[in-house]
Design an enzyme around this catalytic site. Structure first.
Site, short mmCIF file in Angstrom:
data_model
loop_
_atom_site.label_atom_id
_atom_site.label_comp_id
_atom_site.label_asym_id
_atom_site.label_seq_id
_atom_site.Cartn_x
_atom_site.Cartn_y
_atom_site.Cartn_z
N CYS A 51 0.82 -1.22 0.00
CA CYS A 51 0.00 0.00 0.00
C CYS A 51 0.85 1.27 0.00
CB CYS A 51 -0.96 -0.01 1.18
SG CYS A 51 -0.15 0.04 2.81
N HIS A 103 -2.03 1.10 7.19
CA HIS A 103 -2.48 1.04 5.80
C HIS A 103 -2.75 2.46 5.30
CE1 HIS A 103 -3.94 -1.26 2.35
NE2 HIS A 103 -4.99 -0.45 2.29
N HIS A 157 -5.55 1.54 -3.50
CA HIS A 157 -4.60 1.01 -2.52
C HIS A 157 -4.21 -0.41 -2.92
CE1 HIS A 157 -7.94 -1.09 -0.02
NE2 HIS A 157 -8.46 -0.69 -1.16
#
Length: 198
Positions: free
Chosen positions: A102, A154, A170
């Site tokens: 990510c 993340h 992502h």
């Protein structure tokens, strides 16, 4: 005597010009000067990286590295570049078409526009400015906690921000690089903050 000499000299010049053979070509030394026989110049539309200048009456194209783009243009470029990785598999620490994680996706997309970000998501969350979710825009970064640890794990890049519908690109361990919605329960529950880099 001087008049006779001047007349002879002028006559010689006329004879020598008349004896030149017409080849149909324009001599190199007069290309670019203002003449009726000049070939039409093809107009070149300058792009954002091109500057057209005049040097010795000739048009010269020069590449210019320092072109000022608006922040909106830069954000759009980042988003478009990030989308070229859709479908790329997940790879921890990856930053290429062979695989990316990510933060690798976000890092690579911003680097394309010469914007250096930290390499991991929790460090990216220290950059830019904190934005209220209601003010979210395309190009902002969204951060999440996806584990039991009390830290950001993340990051995603907002690619669409319409009323009530925010989508972000992502890289996930299961599906690789995808676009998800903030309305999905998993991401809504894991959401931490929005930051604006540009």
């Amino acid at each position: 005597m001087k008049k006779v000499f001047a007349i002879l000299f002028f006559s010689f010049l006329l004879i020598s010009c008349g004896s030149t053979k017409n080849t149909g070509k324009i001599p190199e030394e007069i290309i670019g000067s203002t003449t009726a026989t000049k070939k039409p110049v093809r107009k070149v539309k300058p792009n954002k990286n091109t500057r057209v200048t005049k040097t010795n009456t000739r048009k010269v194209e020069e590449t210019e590295d320092t072109v000022n783009e608006s922040p909106k243009d830069t954000r759009e470029n980042i988003i478009e570049f990030s989308k070229t990785f859709l479908g790329t598999r997940y790879k921890f620490g990856g930053t290429t078409e062979a695989g990316m994680d990510c933060s690798g996706l976000v890092y690579t997309a911003f680097k394309k526009e010469d914007i250096e970000l930290p390499r991991i998501s929790r460090d990216m969350a220290t950059k830019g400015i904190l934005i209220s979710y209601k003010d979210i825009e395309e190009g902002d970064l969204v951060f999440f906690r996806t584990s039991r640890k009390n830290t950001i794990t993340h990051v995603g890049l907002v690619v669409e921000a319409k009323r009530g519908d925010v989508k972000f690109i992502h890289s996930t361990t299961r599906a690789g690089v995808i676009i998800s919605s903030m309305e999905e329960k998993y991401w809504k529950d894991a959401f931490v903050e929005v930051r604006r880099i540009i």
